[in-house]
Scaffold this motif. Sequence first.
Motif, PDB file in Angstrom:
ATOM      1  N   VAL A  82       0.851  -1.187   0.000  1.00 23.58           N
ATOM      2  CA  VAL A  82       0.000   0.000   0.000  1.00 23.58           C
ATOM      3  C   VAL A  82       0.893   1.245   0.000  1.00 23.58           C
ATOM      4  N   LYS A  83       0.502   2.227  -0.792  1.00 21.86           N
ATOM      5  CA  LYS A  83       1.269   3.464  -0.875  1.00 21.86           C
ATOM      6  C   LYS A  83       1.408   4.105   0.507  1.00 21.86           C
ATOM      7  N   GLU A  84       2.561   4.690   0.738  1.00 23.73           N
ATOM      8  CA  GLU A  84       2.876   5.284   2.035  1.00 23.73           C
ATOM      9  C   GLU A  84       1.838   6.323   2.442  1.00 23.73           C
ATOM     10  N   GLY A  85       1.456   6.256   3.709  1.00 20.44           N
ATOM     11  CA  GLY A  85       0.521   7.216   4.260  1.00 20.44           C
ATOM     12  C   GLY A  85      -0.943   6.896   4.026  1.00 20.44           C
ATOM     13  N   LEU A  86      -1.231   5.775   3.365  1.00 17.84           N
ATOM     14  CA  LEU A  86      -2.615   5.444   3.020  1.00 17.84           C
ATOM     15  C   LEU A  86      -3.143   4.209   3.746  1.00 17.84           C
ATOM     16  N   SER A  87      -2.387   3.664   4.668  1.00 20.27           N
ATOM     17  CA  SER A  87      -2.775   2.406   5.309  1.00 20.27           C
ATOM     18  C   SER A  87      -4.122   2.474   6.021  1.00 20.27           C
ATOM     19  N   LEU A  88      -4.357   3.510   6.804  1.00 18.35           N
ATOM     20  CA  LEU A  88      -5.615   3.597   7.551  1.00 18.35           C
ATOM     21  C   LEU A  88      -6.816   3.708   6.615  1.00 18.35           C
ATOM     22  N   GLN A  89      -6.696   4.527   5.577  1.00 18.06           N
ATOM     23  CA  GLN A  89      -7.799   4.654   4.622  1.00 18.06           C
ATOM     24  C   GLN A  89      -7.980   3.359   3.835  1.00 18.06           C
ATOM     25  N   SER A  96      -9.893   0.895   5.972  1.00 16.62           N
ATOM     26  CA  SER A  96     -11.303   1.278   6.017  1.00 16.62           C
ATOM     27  C   SER A  96     -12.018   0.907   4.721  1.00 16.62           C
ATOM     28  N   ASP A  97     -11.417   1.233   3.590  1.00 10.67           N
ATOM     29  CA  ASP A  97     -12.021   0.897   2.297  1.00 10.67           C
ATOM     30  C   ASP A  97     -12.049  -0.608   2.066  1.00 10.67           C
ATOM     31  N   PHE A  98     -11.056  -1.319   2.576  1.00 12.36           N
ATOM     32  CA  PHE A  98     -11.047  -2.770   2.434  1.00 12.36           C
ATOM     33  C   PHE A  98     -12.237  -3.379   3.161  1.00 12.36           C
ATOM     34  N   ALA A  99     -12.547  -2.866   4.341  1.00 10.76           N
ATOM     35  CA  ALA A  99     -13.707  -3.368   5.098  1.00 10.76           C
ATOM     36  C   ALA A  99     -14.989  -3.179   4.293  1.00 10.76           C
ATOM     37  N   VAL A 100     -15.121  -2.058   3.609  1.00  8.60           N
ATOM     38  CA  VAL A 100     -16.288  -1.809   2.759  1.00  8.60           C
ATOM     39  C   VAL A 100     -16.276  -2.748   1.549  1.00  8.60           C
ATOM     40  N   ALA A 101     -15.115  -2.891   0.929  1.00  9.35           N
ATOM     41  CA  ALA A 101     -14.990  -3.723  -0.277  1.00  9.35           C
ATOM     42  C   ALA A 101     -15.255  -5.194   0.005  1.00  9.35           C
ATOM     43  N   SER A 102     -15.070  -5.614   1.236  1.00  9.47           N
ATOM     44  CA  SER A 102     -15.260  -7.030   1.582  1.00  9.47           C
ATOM     45  C   SER A 102     -16.644  -7.542   1.211  1.00  9.47           C
ATOM     46  N   GLN A 103     -17.655  -6.692   1.305  1.00  8.83           N
ATOM     47  CA  GLN A 103     -19.007  -7.121   0.960  1.00  8.83           C
ATOM     48  C   GLN A 103     -19.110  -7.589  -0.495  1.00  8.83           C
ATOM     49  N   PHE A 104     -18.292  -7.038  -1.361  1.00  6.16           N
ATOM     50  CA  PHE A 104     -18.364  -7.391  -2.774  1.00  6.16           C
ATOM     51  C   PHE A 104     -17.784  -8.773  -3.049  1.00  6.16           C
ATOM     52  N   ILE A 105     -16.663  -9.081  -2.434  1.00  4.29           N
ATOM     53  CA  ILE A 105     -16.078 -10.404  -2.641  1.00  4.29           C
ATOM     54  C   ILE A 105     -16.922 -11.479  -1.954  1.00  4.29           C
ATOM     55  N   GLU A 126       6.831  -6.594  10.294  1.00  4.10           N
ATOM     56  CA  GLU A 126       8.183  -6.114   9.999  1.00  4.10           C
ATOM     57  C   GLU A 126       8.226  -4.984   8.976  1.00  4.10           C
ATOM     58  N   GLU A 127       7.237  -4.914   8.089  1.00  7.33           N
ATOM     59  CA  GLU A 127       7.300  -3.941   7.000  1.00  7.33           C
ATOM     60  C   GLU A 127       6.008  -3.138   6.931  1.00  7.33           C
ATOM     61  N   GLU A 128       6.128  -1.856   7.224  1.00  3.12           N
ATOM     62  CA  GLU A 128       4.974  -0.971   7.210  1.00  3.12           C
ATOM     63  C   GLU A 128       4.362  -0.908   5.804  1.00  3.12           C
ATOM     64  N   ASN A 129       3.076  -0.819   5.729  1.00  5.66           N
ATOM     65  CA  ASN A 129       2.323  -0.690   4.471  1.00  5.66           C
ATOM     66  C   ASN A 129       2.269  -1.973   3.653  1.00  5.66           C
ATOM     67  N   LYS A 130       2.631  -3.100   4.238  1.00  8.73           N
ATOM     68  CA  LYS A 130       2.578  -4.386   3.537  1.00  8.73           C
ATOM     69  C   LYS A 130       1.491  -5.250   4.176  1.00  8.73           C
ATOM     70  N   TYR A 131       0.653  -5.839   3.323  1.00 12.12           N
ATOM     71  CA  TYR A 131      -0.463  -6.663   3.774  1.00 12.12           C
ATOM     72  C   TYR A 131      -0.471  -7.983   3.023  1.00 12.12           C
ATOM     73  N   LEU A 132      -1.106  -8.958   3.633  1.00 16.67           N
ATOM     74  CA  LEU A 132      -1.301 -10.266   3.013  1.00 16.67           C
ATOM     75  C   LEU A 132      -2.804 -10.517   2.942  1.00 16.67           C
ATOM     76  N   TYR A 137      -4.654   1.991  -4.337  1.00 20.99           N
ATOM     77  CA  TYR A 137      -3.773   1.967  -3.161  1.00 20.99           C
ATOM     78  C   TYR A 137      -2.447   1.253  -3.415  1.00 20.99           C
ATOM     79  N   TYR A 138      -2.356   0.431  -4.440  1.00 16.59           N
ATOM     80  CA  TYR A 138      -1.223  -0.478  -4.586  1.00 16.59           C
ATOM     81  C   TYR A 138      -0.089   0.091  -5.433  1.00 16.59           C
ATOM     82  N   ASN A 139       1.136  -0.131  -4.954  1.00 17.73           N
ATOM     83  CA  ASN A 139       2.322   0.183  -5.733  1.00 17.73           C
ATOM     84  C   ASN A 139       3.475  -0.666  -5.214  1.00 17.73           C
ATOM     85  N   PRO A 140       3.883  -1.676  -5.983  1.00 22.45           N
ATOM     86  CA  PRO A 140       3.378  -2.063  -7.292  1.00 22.45           C
ATOM     87  C   PRO A 140       2.058  -2.832  -7.176  1.00 22.45           C
ATOM     88  N   PHE A 141       1.446  -3.084  -8.325  1.00 18.21           N
ATOM     89  CA  PHE A 141       0.216  -3.859  -8.324  1.00 18.21           C
ATOM     90  C   PHE A 141       0.541  -5.292  -7.890  1.00 18.21           C
TER      91      PHE A 141
END
Length: 100
Positions: free
Chosen positions: A10-17, A20-29, A45-51, A82-86
């Motif tokens: 996730v791009k730096e500085g955007l983790s909290l948003q 939040s958007d991921f929680a909303v998007a979950s309904q679609f999947i 260990e690495e900020e802005n990285k998610y699995l 939000y992603y860089n790289p995709f």
Amino acid sequence: MVLEIAILQVKEGLSLQFESDFAVASQFIESIPGYVNHSLRKCIEEENKYLLLVNWEKLEDHTVGFRESEAYLEWKRLLHHYYNPFPVVEHYEMVLESKK
């Protein structure tokens, strides 16, 4: 069952948003036939990285059922900027599972 795995940078500085958007998007999947469950985990260990882990009944439930749906367009609209790289998305099948 098939496990979809994506490492999300996730791009730096955007983790909290993003979270939040991921929680909303979950309904679609969750609305897709063949969807079982999913989880989003944040790297310690690495900020802005998610699995992202998603269980599907079969591969096509993700690659066709979700990716070719209107729900995917909403998921994409909410999250893809939000992603860089995709992220690279991979799929795995069970070989061995410990019950302990």
